[in-house]
Every structure is written in structure tokens, then in C-alpha cells.
Write an enzyme that holds these catalytic residues in place. Sequence first.
Site, PDB file in Angstrom:
ATOM      1  N   GLY A   7       0.824  -1.201   0.000  1.00 13.24           N
ATOM      2  CA  GLY A   7       0.000   0.000   0.000  1.00 13.24           C
ATOM      3  C   GLY A   7       0.859   1.252   0.000  1.00 13.24           C
ATOM      4  O   GLY A   7       1.492   1.580   1.005  1.00 13.24           O
ATOM      5  N   ASN A  95      -5.710   3.425  10.430  1.00 16.12           N
ATOM      6  CA  ASN A  95      -6.661   4.004  11.374  1.00 16.12           C
ATOM      7  C   ASN A  95      -7.712   2.977  11.754  1.00 16.12           C
ATOM      8  O   ASN A  95      -7.963   2.012  11.023  1.00 16.12           O
ATOM      9  CB  ASN A  95      -7.361   5.223  10.765  1.00 16.12           C
ATOM     10  CG  ASN A  95      -6.474   6.456  10.756  1.00 16.12           C
ATOM     11  OD1 ASN A  95      -5.574   6.589  11.589  1.00 16.12           O
ATOM     12  ND2 ASN A  95      -6.709   7.354   9.827  1.00 16.12           N
ATOM     13  N   ALA A 121       1.642  12.555   6.769  1.00 10.47           N
ATOM     14  CA  ALA A 121       2.124  12.674   5.388  1.00 10.47           C
ATOM     15  C   ALA A 121       0.950  12.965   4.471  1.00 10.47           C
ATOM     16  O   ALA A 121      -0.206  12.668   4.793  1.00 10.47           O
ATOM     17  CB  ALA A 121       2.839  11.396   4.959  1.00 10.47           C
ATOM     18  N   LYS A 177      -5.977   6.495  20.117  1.00  7.38           N
ATOM     19  CA  LYS A 177      -6.021   6.959  18.724  1.00  7.38           C
ATOM     20  C   LYS A 177      -7.436   6.821  18.176  1.00  7.38           C
ATOM     21  O   LYS A 177      -7.902   7.689  17.426  1.00  7.38           O
ATOM     22  CB  LYS A 177      -5.038   6.136  17.886  1.00  7.38           C
ATOM     23  CG  LYS A 177      -4.989   6.476  16.392  1.00  7.38           C
ATOM     24  CD  LYS A 177      -4.323   7.804  16.140  1.00  7.38           C
ATOM     25  CE  LYS A 177      -4.183   8.105  14.645  1.00  7.38           C
ATOM     26  NZ  LYS A 177      -3.170   7.258  13.984  1.00  7.38           N
ATOM     27  N   ASN A 195      -9.156  20.406  10.646  1.00  8.89           N
ATOM     28  CA  ASN A 195      -9.216  19.952  12.039  1.00  8.89           C
ATOM     29  C   ASN A 195      -9.345  21.115  13.017  1.00  8.89           C
ATOM     30  O   ASN A 195     -10.106  21.065  13.978  1.00  8.89           O
ATOM     31  CB  ASN A 195      -7.970  19.133  12.379  1.00  8.89           C
ATOM     32  CG  ASN A 195      -7.898  17.826  11.617  1.00  8.89           C
ATOM     33  OD1 ASN A 195      -8.804  17.502  10.848  1.00  8.89           O
ATOM     34  ND2 ASN A 195      -6.835  17.079  11.815  1.00  8.89           N
TER      35      ASN A 195
END
Length: 296
Positions: A7, A95, A121, A177, A195
Amino acid sequence: MKIAIIGIGAIGALWAYKLQQAGHQVLTMTRDKSPTQLQIQLDDNPIQTFSANALSQLTTCDVILITVKSTQVNQAIAPLYSFITAQTPLIFLHNGMGALDTLGKQWQQHCLYLATTTQAAFKPSSQQVKHTGHGLTLIGRYQAHQPALSQHLLSQLNLALPSVIWDDNIQAALWKKLAVNCVINPSTAYYHCKNGALTQEQYHAQLHALIQECHQVMQLAGPAFPLDELQQYIYQVIEATADNYSSMYQDIQHQRPTEIDFITGFLLKKAKQYDLHLPTHSALYQQIKKLENDYS
């Protein structure tokens, strides 16, 4: 070392570049299995060329990093099963939570590890990646009986893209997280904002409710962080990433499938196990699913 990256999104491209720059032999695997080479430029550094999609080379890799989205984990690694030895460490970096729980039983004999990172990134194009935030990567066991990663491997990863740390309690880091992602990602995706906009007064009530509901579940199913500590941490992340667009915001903007089922969806499943009702998260989950369903 010989290292495969499955990926080549933003984080995968960042790791590939940094590992090859550190002198390791890096094999990349892309969604489109046709290219035998690909090129990546990190920030203003020189372009590097990578070997791509040489499946037979996976058998001799020292470690494999899987950096696809949680929704793509099964699809990405299923075709690779016959090329990966049971002794090769597989590190999953994505995530959300619960993606590895959906893997077939044949993977249970493999060395599976979970990772979470605050490295940031962004890929402005297929061949470019921008390192937009330096952070910490934690790695731990998926199952308790699995051995820890070797110190040599950890040190090599740390030298390439510091800091990398072994975490014997990776689930606590993953839950923390998850709470961040449950609050920030769907909120920014639904309200079409960066955000940092979430610190505005108009969002205070919703964010407070989202954090409280996360805390309720974590008290029963995950690590029992104090509510004020969890709230402070989430607001620190919002401020540190104020100029960023969340991955879910970007997915919605590009009409791609989001990771909502492995973020808010996972939280809601855990809540159901404890007969908890999370009205704010449930409503936000439905709003994101509606946005996905409305793709033309």
C-alpha cells in the site's frame, strides 16, 4: 534488510522512501499489480525508484508493513498469502480498530503486529509525498502469545523514521487513537472543515458529547483514561493538526469509501456489547454513511 510495503498511500510512500534512503532493500506492492517499478519523491529530496509487485520476492522479506486503509486490509493481503512465510513479521499500520479480526483463520499462525503513528504525510500526486508532521510510531502484539519484534528490527525502523518504540500495551494506544479519530474524522468530514475549525464555539457541545461517549465505552472495553485527560489529549491533537484535512474529509471530498465502519462503527459495536447507547456518535455515523450513499 529486505522490507516490503503493502500500500503506497501517503504513509506507505513515506516509509518506503525513508527505509530505502537508510540503505534497506524495499519492495513495494500497489493496488494495480501491473507496474514493476515506481518512483517517489519525498519533499524536495531526489526521486527514488522502487521495485514493485514482485510477489515471489515476499518469501525472502525480513518484515512486511501493511499500510493500506482498514477497509482494504483483507483485499490487500489475501492474494499474498501463498507468498508470505508464517515467520515473517506483518506490521499493520492503519486508522481504526477491528480490521485484523476479520482475517481468515489461516492468518492466525502468522506473526501479526499492530502499529499506530503520529507521523503525518500527504500525497499531492501519485509520485510525490510530503512529510507534514514528525511523530511517534508504536508497535505491539496483535495476540498475547506472539513474540516481541527483535531489537534489531525495531532499531532499523527507528533509524529510518524515528521514533519507533515497542509497546507491550498497544491496545491502550490504539484506543486513544480511536477516540481521536472518532471525534475528529467524521466531524471534519461532515462539517467540511480543517481539524482546527473544531475548536470554534459552535462545535463545543458536540465535541464534548462525542468525547464523553468515547470515555464511557473506554471505561468498560478499553483503557480507563480519566475524562479530563482524554479531552485534553484530543484537543491537543486538534491544535497540533489544525491546518490538516482529516483522511475522512478527503475521502468524502473524493467520493471514496471511508473508514467509518472501523472507527465509529467499531466504537458502536463495543458500546452495544455493554448495552451503552451513544446518540451523538450514532447520529454522526449515520450522517457519514448517508454522504457515502449519496455519491453519484
